[in-house]
Design a protein around this motif. Sequence first.
Motif, PDB file in Angstrom:
ATOM      1  N   LYS A 296      45.527  41.425  43.819  1.00 48.20           N
ATOM      2  CA  LYS A 296      44.284  42.775  44.177  1.00 48.20           C
ATOM      3  C   LYS A 296      44.412  43.287  43.094  1.00 48.20           C
ATOM      4  O   LYS A 296      42.874  43.398  42.170  1.00 48.20           O
ATOM      5  CB  LYS A 296      45.027  43.703  44.873  1.00 48.20           C
ATOM      6  CG  LYS A 296      43.620  44.955  44.576  1.00 48.20           C
ATOM      7  CD  LYS A 296      44.500  45.532  45.723  1.00 48.20           C
ATOM      8  CE  LYS A 296      43.527  47.133  45.778  1.00 48.20           C
ATOM      9  NZ  LYS A 296      44.141  48.389  47.345  1.00 48.20           N
ATOM     10  N   HIS A 300      40.778  43.365  40.210  1.00 50.77           N
ATOM     11  CA  HIS A 300      40.054  44.147  38.741  1.00 50.77           C
ATOM     12  C   HIS A 300      39.838  43.898  38.312  1.00 50.77           C
ATOM     13  O   HIS A 300      39.060  44.637  37.277  1.00 50.77           O
ATOM     14  CB  HIS A 300      40.420  45.535  39.475  1.00 50.77           C
ATOM     15  CG  HIS A 300      40.577  45.578  41.560  1.00 50.77           C
ATOM     16  ND1 HIS A 300      39.251  46.318  42.151  1.00 50.77           N
ATOM     17  CD2 HIS A 300      40.787  45.117  42.820  1.00 50.77           C
ATOM     18  CE1 HIS A 300      39.226  46.356  43.212  1.00 50.77           C
ATOM     19  NE2 HIS A 300      40.049  46.189  43.428  1.00 50.77           N
ATOM     20  N   ARG A 317      32.169  39.492  43.110  1.00 50.73           N
ATOM     21  CA  ARG A 317      31.550  40.519  43.938  1.00 50.73           C
ATOM     22  C   ARG A 317      30.968  39.917  44.741  1.00 50.73           C
ATOM     23  O   ARG A 317      31.045  40.405  45.885  1.00 50.73           O
ATOM     24  CB  ARG A 317      31.224  41.784  42.678  1.00 50.73           C
ATOM     25  CG  ARG A 317      32.029  42.436  42.192  1.00 50.73           C
ATOM     26  CD  ARG A 317      30.524  43.448  40.989  1.00 50.73           C
ATOM     27  NE  ARG A 317      31.791  44.965  40.774  1.00 50.73           N
ATOM     28  CZ  ARG A 317      31.994  45.691  41.204  1.00 50.73           C
ATOM     29  NH1 ARG A 317      31.508  46.623  42.020  1.00 50.73           N
ATOM     30  NH2 ARG A 317      32.779  46.228  39.907  1.00 50.73           N
ATOM     31  N   LEU A 322      36.099  40.909  45.950  1.00 53.40           N
ATOM     32  CA  LEU A 322      36.344  42.087  45.035  1.00 53.40           C
ATOM     33  C   LEU A 322      37.402  43.025  45.352  1.00 53.40           C
ATOM     34  O   LEU A 322      38.424  43.782  45.422  1.00 53.40           O
ATOM     35  CB  LEU A 322      35.512  43.055  43.885  1.00 53.40           C
ATOM     36  CG  LEU A 322      35.882  44.098  42.809  1.00 53.40           C
ATOM     37  CD1 LEU A 322      36.963  43.175  41.394  1.00 53.40           C
ATOM     38  CD2 LEU A 322      34.538  44.174  42.554  1.00 53.40           C
ATOM     39  N   VAL A 323      36.892  43.524  46.401  1.00 56.98           N
ATOM     40  CA  VAL A 323      37.479  44.251  47.727  1.00 56.98           C
ATOM     41  C   VAL A 323      37.609  43.529  48.571  1.00 56.98           C
ATOM     42  O   VAL A 323      36.053  42.799  49.797  1.00 56.98           O
ATOM     43  CB  VAL A 323      36.797  45.632  47.702  1.00 56.98           C
ATOM     44  CG1 VAL A 323      36.846  46.028  48.848  1.00 56.98           C
ATOM     45  CG2 VAL A 323      36.458  45.978  46.681  1.00 56.98           C
ATOM     46  N   GLU A 327      41.180  46.709  52.913  1.00 60.70           N
ATOM     47  CA  GLU A 327      41.432  47.484  51.155  1.00 60.70           C
ATOM     48  C   GLU A 327      40.193  47.781  51.193  1.00 60.70           C
ATOM     49  O   GLU A 327      38.830  48.841  51.433  1.00 60.70           O
ATOM     50  CB  GLU A 327      41.335  46.537  49.850  1.00 60.70           C
ATOM     51  CG  GLU A 327      42.707  44.890  50.044  1.00 60.70           C
ATOM     52  CD  GLU A 327      42.416  44.151  48.350  1.00 60.70           C
ATOM     53  OE1 GLU A 327      42.955  43.456  48.398  1.00 60.70           O
ATOM     54  OE2 GLU A 327      40.884  44.609  48.657  1.00 60.70           O
ATOM     55  N   ASP A 328      40.470  49.027  50.623  1.00 61.09           N
ATOM     56  CA  ASP A 328      39.809  50.331  50.161  1.00 61.09           C
ATOM     57  C   ASP A 328      38.778  50.386  48.923  1.00 61.09           C
ATOM     58  O   ASP A 328      39.263  49.146  47.862  1.00 61.09           O
ATOM     59  CB  ASP A 328      40.372  51.501  49.801  1.00 61.09           C
ATOM     60  CG  ASP A 328      41.629  51.791  51.037  1.00 61.09           C
ATOM     61  OD1 ASP A 328      41.468  51.829  51.924  1.00 61.09           O
ATOM     62  OD2 ASP A 328      42.298  52.340  50.858  1.00 61.09           O
ATOM     63  N   ALA A 329      37.777  50.677  48.593  1.00 59.40           N
ATOM     64  CA  ALA A 329      36.520  50.684  47.899  1.00 59.40           C
ATOM     65  C   ALA A 329      36.852  50.952  47.251  1.00 59.40           C
ATOM     66  O   ALA A 329      37.680  52.034  46.667  1.00 59.40           O
ATOM     67  CB  ALA A 329      35.491  50.661  48.047  1.00 59.40           C
ATOM     68  N   PRO A 330      37.250  50.810  45.344  1.00 61.56           N
ATOM     69  CA  PRO A 330      37.185  51.332  44.214  1.00 61.56           C
ATOM     70  C   PRO A 330      36.924  52.275  44.608  1.00 61.56           C
ATOM     71  O   PRO A 330      35.603  52.750  44.713  1.00 61.56           O
ATOM     72  CB  PRO A 330      36.448  50.572  43.017  1.00 61.56           C
ATOM     73  CG  PRO A 330      36.728  49.044  43.485  1.00 61.56           C
ATOM     74  CD  PRO A 330      36.326  49.413  45.301  1.00 61.56           C
TER      75      PRO A 330
END
Length: 403
Positions: A296, A300, A317, A322-323, A327-330
């Motif tokens: 992870k 990023h 992306r 990327l996510v 998973e929690d998004a940035p």
Amino acid sequence: MANDGPNWDGLLKWSIAHSDGTRPPRNLSEEDRRWFMEAMQSQSVDVIKRMKEITQVMQTPEQVLEAQGVTPDDIEGMLDELQEHVEAIDMANDLHSIGGLVPLLGYLNNSHANIRAKAADVVTTIVQNNPRSQQLVMEANGLQPLLSNFASDPDVTARTKALGAISSLIRHNKPGITAFRLANGYAALRDALSSESVRFQRKALNLIHYLLHENNSDCNIVCELGFPRIMLHLASSEDAEVREAALRSLLEIARDKTDDGSSGKLIGEDEKLKQLLQDRINGISSMSPEDLGAAKEERHLVDSLWNTCYNEPSSLREKGLLVLPGEDAPPPDVASKHFEPPLRAWAATHPVDKSLPAETKRPPLLLGSGPTPSATPEAAAADVQGSSSAREEDVDGTSERQQ
């Protein structure tokens, strides 16, 4: 009783009998008091007295100890014990008061590599998250032998331990950072990156990232010394932690180049960087779902580095890598609106949106779990009082002693 060990079963029964709440409190008889104190004191250690005894041994010349049959393993075991004692900050600071700090630093020059490594390990414990001991070690010229061992000790374990002690010594210590820089510490870090020891590489990369994050001007130093080229190589390491640490430092350098108008390009290494990032994207794309989850941070870092250098998101992306699902998004970048540089904040004007109704004004958000809908005001107040007593945890990423 002291010779046979404490009577734990009797002590337990005695404690239960005097604290179970079934009988009214009474004064202890002199016999009970004496028995209890003997049981407890048989297991207690006078730490200061023991540290003074260890100090006397450290002050004894190596040849004398050898003549008396003291082996290097004995010394190493003694330093293990000392390290346990100085875990407490008060004891760490008291080591100097009883005369033990200087002979401990002297062990950094011992003829046995294991003792040099262990002495550096004890120094790490003493100075970690401890400004007072950091100052005492600096005043005792402790940085010099650590730097010498870090740069040139023939034993890689001793070099690694010395680097760990240096990292703890100069962290949040501006005079220490200055002394490290003046002593050509960056050149030693560059040599460490070329080591075959993965652990040594990790420690060096972590210290480099910390220094660059604290002092952006040092990005010019590392570029002049050729760090980017070495980091590009390490960013392809088989070790995931080395890869991530190298990408982290490259990102710091790229952001500094963006700030000075260089579009995030690394001097002379732009094409190699782009190829590296594309290779990492290809490698990530071919990972199994389990490996993707473990990578992870690397995902990023690759995307952030690509975006910083080329002003566009990476293909991670587009590929949805990327996510990952679950998973929690940035989080959105909302903090920059409230924590702008002072001059920029003073110059900015923030017009008020008068179209918003007055009732949209809400009380400030309190972090933490609130009372349940059925909770009484008294219970809610108790919850708030209880939460205020929580101690703040250190989020540095290294294991630091609790003060």
